[in-house]
Design an enzyme around this catalytic site. Structure first.
Site, short mmCIF file in Angstrom:
data_model
loop_
_atom_site.label_atom_id
_atom_site.label_comp_id
_atom_site.label_asym_id
_atom_site.label_seq_id
_atom_site.Cartn_x
_atom_site.Cartn_y
_atom_site.Cartn_z
N CYS A 131 16.70 -6.65 11.15
CA CYS A 131 17.34 -5.33 11.13
C CYS A 131 16.29 -4.23 11.03
O CYS A 131 15.74 -3.98 9.95
CB CYS A 131 18.32 -5.25 9.97
SG CYS A 131 19.10 -3.63 9.82
N CYS A 134 17.16 -1.31 8.72
CA CYS A 134 17.04 -1.62 7.30
C CYS A 134 15.58 -1.65 6.86
O CYS A 134 15.24 -1.16 5.79
CB CYS A 134 17.62 -3.00 6.98
SG CYS A 134 19.14 -3.42 7.80
N ASP A 135 14.72 -2.25 7.65
CA ASP A 135 13.40 -2.62 7.15
C ASP A 135 12.22 -1.90 7.80
O ASP A 135 11.08 -2.08 7.36
CB ASP A 135 13.21 -4.14 7.31
CG ASP A 135 14.25 -4.92 6.50
OD1 ASP A 135 14.66 -4.41 5.45
OD2 ASP A 135 14.65 -6.01 6.94
#
Ligand code: NAP
Length: 306
Positions: A131, A134-135
């Site tokens: 992701c 997200c990261d």
């Protein structure tokens, strides 16, 4: 006989559980293959509203679970193997257990595809991610790779170039599944370097933290190591909808198609989260749709008191 059975215990399922529990419906949540869903596989979550310092994915999901339990939600282990939605009460089978429900919320999620390399799963949150949203932020100023040749891979390569010092886009063919506009955009990005046709043979992580990738050229057999800090696997997701195929409307990729809000083709069956969403796929959007499904189920039960 349950008022509402919720299939899945990720963000969507747990939010639906909190809402239906607070409405005194005593929901039963079936945990599924991956209790806690994709949040339980990630590390630091910095974009879920309400946590200015971020929160670890497993902690966030554990908090939601406790919140649902506090209001009376019941949890059972097990993944759904079969459902009978032809009449109410619905029958939901999870292995040896059969449950009856007046209403059903399907929040079974989607699973990111992995490359299938040994030890890959243990590297999630240690340099390996599925992701970018997200990261990506954790890789500021660092070289990373994106694996895949579809729209997701192109989109993630572009997105990650905001943070990373270099983005290697590794794809197993010289042709791409992605749309032309997305390919052109990635090609025009000077931080993105296309590495094709290569497969990842090994993710190098001697100390259980990613330090590079070992690649093999599919045409020449040549091997090549690239030192880097992060690998984003963007080779697609699979919705966990197998038990519902042919019973609820699904699209060509197996995602359940919601009708209006969380409603499905079967009255009394509602859908939430990534099992119906291949576009946004965020914890907060999954939670929002779990809330919608809970409110829709509550209204349905109110209108079908018998
Ligand atoms: P996708 O289109 O199915 O592409 C998956 C890619 O991963 C393909 O290039 C495939 O290679 C590769 N791949 C699959 N298994 C692999 C493996 N084991 N090892 C190495 N490579 C592997 O998936 P997606 O990119 O996630 O897109 C899914 C859907 O969402 C598509 O309809 C897409 O258009 C849409 N989407 C749209 C946007 C947008 O428009 N902004 C953004 C993201 C996604 P091969 O081509 O060789 O099979």
């Amino acid at each position: 006989m349950h008022n509402v059975v919720i299939v899945g215990s990720g963000c969507a399922g747990l939010t639906a559980a909190i809402y239906t529990a607070r409405a005194n419906l005593k929901p039963l949540v079936l945990d599924g293959h991956e209790p806690g869903g994709q949040l339980s596989l990630t590390t630091h979550v910095e974009n879920f509203p309400g946590f200015p310092d971020g929160i670890m994915g497993p902690e966030l999901i554990e908090n939601m679970r406790k919140q649902a339990q506090k209001f009376g939600a019941e949890f059972k282990a097990g993944a759904v193997t079969e459902v009978d939605l032809t009449q109410r009460p619905f029958k939901i089978t999870a292995g040896k257990d059969v449950y009856e429900a007046k209403s059903l919320i399907v929040a079974a999620g989607a699973s990111a595809r992995l490359l299938g390399l040994p030890g890959e799963r243990e590297l999630i949150g240690r340099g390996l991610s599925t992701c970018a949203t997200c990261d990506g932020y954790f890789f500021r100023g660092k070289p990373i790779a994106v694996v895949g040749g579809g729209d997701s891979a192109m989109e993630e390569a572009n997105f990650l170039s905001r943070y990373a010092s270099r983005v290697y886009l590794i794809h197993r063919r010289e042709e791409f599944r992605a749309s032309k506009i997305m390919i052109d955009r990635a090609k025009a990005n000077e931080k993105v370097e296309f590495v094709v046709p290569y497969v990842v043979e090994e993710i190098l992580a001697p100390e259980k933290v990613v330090t590079g990738v070992r690649l093999r050229n599919v045409k020449t057999g040549e091997k090549r190591d690239i030192p880097l800090d992060g690998v984003f696997v963007a080779i697609g997701h699979d919705p966990n909808s197998t038990a519902f195929r042919g019973k609820l409307e699904t699209d060509e990729n197996g995602y359940i198609v919601p009708k209006h809000g969380s409603l499905t083709t079967v009255p009394g069956v509602f859908v939430a989260g990534d099992v119906q969403d291949h576009r946004y796929r965020q914890a907060v959007t999954a939670a929002g749709s779990g809330c919608m499904a809970a409110l829709d189920a509550e209204k349905f039960l109110e209108e079908h008191k018998d």
